[in-house]
Design a protein around this motif. Structure first.
Motif, PDB file in Angstrom:
ATOM      1  N   LEU A 226       0.847  -1.187   0.000  1.00  0.00           N
ATOM      2  CA  LEU A 226       0.000   0.000   0.000  1.00  0.00           C
ATOM      3  C   LEU A 226       0.886   1.242   0.000  1.00  0.00           C
ATOM      4  O   LEU A 226       1.856   1.326   0.758  1.00  0.00           O
ATOM      5  CB  LEU A 226      -0.887   0.045   1.247  1.00  0.00           C
ATOM      6  CG  LEU A 226      -1.787  -1.163   1.539  1.00  0.00           C
ATOM      7  CD1 LEU A 226      -2.434  -1.007   2.914  1.00  0.00           C
ATOM      8  CD2 LEU A 226      -2.842  -1.318   0.461  1.00  0.00           C
ATOM      9  N   ASP A 227       0.562   2.208  -0.842  1.00  0.00           N
ATOM     10  CA  ASP A 227       1.130   3.554  -0.756  1.00  0.00           C
ATOM     11  C   ASP A 227       0.107   4.426  -0.038  1.00  0.00           C
ATOM     12  O   ASP A 227      -1.007   4.610  -0.532  1.00  0.00           O
ATOM     13  CB  ASP A 227       1.408   4.130  -2.143  1.00  0.00           C
ATOM     14  CG  ASP A 227       2.590   3.477  -2.834  1.00  0.00           C
ATOM     15  OD1 ASP A 227       3.260   2.637  -2.205  1.00  0.00           O
ATOM     16  OD2 ASP A 227       2.838   3.805  -4.003  1.00  0.00           O
ATOM     17  N   ILE A 228       0.472   4.976   1.113  1.00  0.00           N
ATOM     18  CA  ILE A 228      -0.486   5.665   1.980  1.00  0.00           C
ATOM     19  C   ILE A 228      -0.088   7.128   2.113  1.00  0.00           C
ATOM     20  O   ILE A 228       1.082   7.450   2.337  1.00  0.00           O
ATOM     21  CB  ILE A 228      -0.513   5.011   3.376  1.00  0.00           C
ATOM     22  CG1 ILE A 228      -0.928   3.532   3.252  1.00  0.00           C
ATOM     23  CG2 ILE A 228      -1.459   5.750   4.317  1.00  0.00           C
ATOM     24  CD1 ILE A 228      -0.411   2.661   4.351  1.00  0.00           C
ATOM     25  N   THR A 229      -1.057   8.008   1.985  1.00  0.00           N
ATOM     26  CA  THR A 229      -0.821   9.440   2.168  1.00  0.00           C
ATOM     27  C   THR A 229      -1.756   9.974   3.251  1.00  0.00           C
ATOM     28  O   THR A 229      -2.985   9.840   3.143  1.00  0.00           O
ATOM     29  CB  THR A 229      -1.065  10.220   0.867  1.00  0.00           C
ATOM     30  OG1 THR A 229      -0.214   9.703  -0.160  1.00  0.00           O
ATOM     31  CG2 THR A 229      -0.771  11.704   1.059  1.00  0.00           C
ATOM     32  N   LEU A 314      -4.383   2.352  10.578  1.00  0.00           N
ATOM     33  CA  LEU A 314      -4.426   3.549   9.740  1.00  0.00           C
ATOM     34  C   LEU A 314      -5.629   4.419  10.096  1.00  0.00           C
ATOM     35  O   LEU A 314      -5.503   5.652  10.216  1.00  0.00           O
ATOM     36  CB  LEU A 314      -4.476   3.150   8.262  1.00  0.00           C
ATOM     37  CG  LEU A 314      -3.250   2.423   7.710  1.00  0.00           C
ATOM     38  CD1 LEU A 314      -3.492   1.988   6.269  1.00  0.00           C
ATOM     39  CD2 LEU A 314      -2.001   3.297   7.791  1.00  0.00           C
ATOM     40  N   TYR A 325      -6.871   9.991   5.304  1.00  0.00           N
ATOM     41  CA  TYR A 325      -5.768   9.383   4.555  1.00  0.00           C
ATOM     42  C   TYR A 325      -6.337   8.730   3.307  1.00  0.00           C
ATOM     43  O   TYR A 325      -7.519   8.364   3.250  1.00  0.00           O
ATOM     44  CB  TYR A 325      -4.988   8.372   5.402  1.00  0.00           C
ATOM     45  CG  TYR A 325      -5.705   7.067   5.643  1.00  0.00           C
ATOM     46  CD1 TYR A 325      -5.537   5.975   4.788  1.00  0.00           C
ATOM     47  CD2 TYR A 325      -6.553   6.909   6.751  1.00  0.00           C
ATOM     48  CE1 TYR A 325      -6.195   4.779   5.004  1.00  0.00           C
ATOM     49  CE2 TYR A 325      -7.217   5.719   6.979  1.00  0.00           C
ATOM     50  CZ  TYR A 325      -7.035   4.652   6.107  1.00  0.00           C
ATOM     51  OH  TYR A 325      -7.694   3.464   6.331  1.00  0.00           O
ATOM     52  N   THR A 326      -5.502   8.614   2.288  1.00  0.00           N
ATOM     53  CA  THR A 326      -5.855   7.891   1.073  1.00  0.00           C
ATOM     54  C   THR A 326      -4.764   6.870   0.804  1.00  0.00           C
ATOM     55  O   THR A 326      -3.657   6.956   1.356  1.00  0.00           O
ATOM     56  CB  THR A 326      -5.993   8.829  -0.136  1.00  0.00           C
ATOM     57  OG1 THR A 326      -4.772   9.567  -0.307  1.00  0.00           O
ATOM     58  CG2 THR A 326      -7.136   9.823   0.071  1.00  0.00           C
ATOM     59  N   TYR A 327      -5.061   5.894  -0.050  1.00  0.00           N
ATOM     60  CA  TYR A 327      -4.043   4.885  -0.335  1.00  0.00           C
ATOM     61  C   TYR A 327      -4.198   4.339  -1.744  1.00  0.00           C
ATOM     62  O   TYR A 327      -5.285   4.360  -2.329  1.00  0.00           O
ATOM     63  CB  TYR A 327      -4.097   3.743   0.690  1.00  0.00           C
ATOM     64  CG  TYR A 327      -5.349   2.905   0.639  1.00  0.00           C
ATOM     65  CD1 TYR A 327      -5.406   1.732  -0.122  1.00  0.00           C
ATOM     66  CD2 TYR A 327      -6.483   3.271   1.373  1.00  0.00           C
ATOM     67  CE1 TYR A 327      -6.554   0.954  -0.164  1.00  0.00           C
ATOM     68  CE2 TYR A 327      -7.634   2.501   1.337  1.00  0.00           C
ATOM     69  CZ  TYR A 327      -7.660   1.340   0.574  1.00  0.00           C
ATOM     70  OH  TYR A 327      -8.804   0.582   0.536  1.00  0.00           O
ATOM     71  N   GLU A 328      -3.076   3.892  -2.282  1.00  0.00           N
ATOM     72  CA  GLU A 328      -3.033   3.159  -3.547  1.00  0.00           C
ATOM     73  C   GLU A 328      -2.704   1.708  -3.220  1.00  0.00           C
ATOM     74  O   GLU A 328      -1.759   1.423  -2.475  1.00  0.00           O
ATOM     75  CB  GLU A 328      -1.956   3.728  -4.481  1.00  0.00           C
ATOM     76  CG  GLU A 328      -2.185   5.179  -4.898  1.00  0.00           C
ATOM     77  CD  GLU A 328      -3.103   5.290  -6.113  1.00  0.00           C
ATOM     78  OE1 GLU A 328      -3.655   4.258  -6.535  1.00  0.00           O
ATOM     79  OE2 GLU A 328      -3.230   6.407  -6.636  1.00  0.00           O
ATOM     80  N   ASP A 329      -3.485   0.803  -3.764  1.00  0.00           N
ATOM     81  CA  ASP A 329      -3.338  -0.627  -3.465  1.00  0.00           C
ATOM     82  C   ASP A 329      -2.736  -1.329  -4.683  1.00  0.00           C
ATOM     83  O   ASP A 329      -3.315  -1.290  -5.772  1.00  0.00           O
ATOM     84  CB  ASP A 329      -4.718  -1.210  -3.133  1.00  0.00           C
ATOM     85  CG  ASP A 329      -4.643  -2.632  -2.601  1.00  0.00           C
ATOM     86  OD1 ASP A 329      -3.581  -3.270  -2.742  1.00  0.00           O
ATOM     87  OD2 ASP A 329      -5.650  -3.099  -2.055  1.00  0.00           O
TER      88      ASP A 329
END
Length: 426
Positions: A226-229, A314, A325-329
């Motif tokens: 996961l890329d998490i912002t 998270l 927060y948002t994330y790319e899976d």
């Protein structure tokens, strides 16, 4: 030095990261074509829709990659045939009824620099990487050379074989979507037997040295990234600090708690925060934070447990600091297990190779390889597979920039696979 060792050194000198293996693919296809194979390349190998945008280079970068491939000795005609998509498949169809066997060889490298210093053999013998932030520190250069050696050996014995033998040179093992993009194209749907190899694995939880082999592995871990912002709010830390929402602290809280997730009793459990970047200035409350997280589990139950705990943490960290927060899976690479029946085939094949002085029936991966995507697809369709550990002395462990191998393992692995084919297709 065998020509397959020379090929290994060539690929070592010109390494390419995932989804950028254009020179590598062009050279593989050129060599196979010279042998007499007809090769599938580019979109004929890969289902492009299965490749998430996060891992593919944009058009401008790919144009540079293709230009560099030609400058580094690839045939422009084969570079063009890639159409900007790496990967090669070659097949021997005997025309006689029989099984379909597929081999997988990964071809990508790792994204860091190789040292250039005296006393390090690749540097001393002029095959150290000439590409920045690119190094074959996991043996994929050797795997590629093994595939070419198997291809040549198959042609020498083709009259004795029946069925089909498919050689898959796969991009992007070290990143995401390499194997699944080929599976989604249908190239594993008719396969009865699947084999993949990797140098420098373990057995009995000890590294496999030269003159050893492990006939298969069963301890694959799934892998999800996961890329998490975290989206906070900037403010001065002295004036109106109550207006700020510190994304750096939210990310740090999450990172610490992610590493505190309890192991699961059913098997191996791994969580890692590999990157964390946050903030914009020392006198400003950090309005953003970016982190990369991966988690791995040995069973579906462990993976479900980890998913629940990761997102609980998270959610809690974001709520504690009053932000979103948002994330790319990137999706999940599944776990997998080699089949005993195929491991028996490998054992009988290894006994016939004098270089292998000690044969372990079962070895250890202790991690993830997306060969499991292909192997599990074959198994779901009623076939069998094995992921073989080829022993080799190494200068450093895998994923160390000074990793180098005992190249004698290359010819031994080729002989092993040809022996296995004698049983499977004879």
């Amino acid at each position: 030095m065998s020509k397959f060792t020379e090929y290994r050194r060539e690929f070592h000198k010109y390494p390419e990261n995932g989804w950028r293996e254009i020179r590598t693919s062009a050279r593989i296809a050129e060599i196979l074509t010279d042998m007499g194979y007809t090769c599938l390349m580019g979109p004929d190998v890969v289902n492009v829709d299965s490749v998430i945008r996060l891992v593919r280079p944009d058009e401008e970068e790919m144009a540079e990659v293709m230009k560099r491939a030609v400058e580094q000795g690839a045939d422009p005609a084969f570079v063009e045939k890639t159409r900007g998509i790496p990967g090669v498949i070659a097949e021997l169809d005997t025309g006689k009824e029989g099984p379909v066997t597929a081999f997988r060889f990964d071809i990508d490298c790792l994204p860091y620099d190789e040292p250039k210093k005296e006393g390090y053999r690749p540097y001393d013998e002029d095959y150290a990487s000439c590409n920045p932030e690119s190094v074959h520190a996991c043996g994929h250069d050797a795997h590629t050379a093994m595939g070419l050696g198997i291809a040549e050996g198959i042609l020498k014995k083709k009259a004795a074989y029946r069925g089909k033998i498919r050689l898959i040179f796969q991009p992007a093992e070290e990143t995401f979507c390499g194997a699944i993009s080929i599976v989604d194209k249908g190239h594993l749907d008719d396969v009865d037997n699947f084999l993949a190899m990797h140098v420098a694995l373990s057995a009995e939880n000890k590294p496999l040295p030269s003159h050893t082999v492990a006939c298969g592995c069963k301890d694959f871990l799934s892998d999800r990234q996961l890329d998490i912002t975290f989206h906070g709010r900037a403010a001065h830390p002295c004036g109106a600090s109550q207006e700020g929402k510190n994304a750096l602290l939210a990310a740090c809280s999450a990172a610490l708690n992610l590493h505190a997730i309890a192991p699961h009793e059913q098997g191996l459990t791994r969580v890692n925060v590999g990157e964390l970047h946050a903030g914009i200035a020392p006198n400003t409350i950090a309005p953003n934070a970016f982190m990369v997280v991966e988690y791995r589990g040995e069973t579906p139950d462990i993976c479900a447990y980890l998913e629940e705990r990761v997102f609980d943490i998270l959610d809690g960290s974001a709520k504690a600091y009053g932000m979103e927060y948002t994330y790319e899976d990137y999706g999940e690479v599944p776990a997998g297990k080699s089949d005993d029946a195929m491991m028996d085939v490998v054992r009988r094949a290894a006994v016939k190779v004098p270089w292998f002085e000690k044969i372990y029936f079962e070895g250890n991966v202790g991690g993830t390889d997306d060969a499991a995507v292909m192997m599990t697809r074959v198994q779901k369709n009623g076939g069998k597979g094995a992921y073989i550990g080829i022993g080799t002395n190494t200068t450093q462990p895998v994923h160390n920039a000074e990793f180098d191998i005992d190249e004698d393992c290359i010819d031994a692995a080729i002989d092993l696979c040809l022996n296995a084919l004698d049983e499977l297709h004879g």
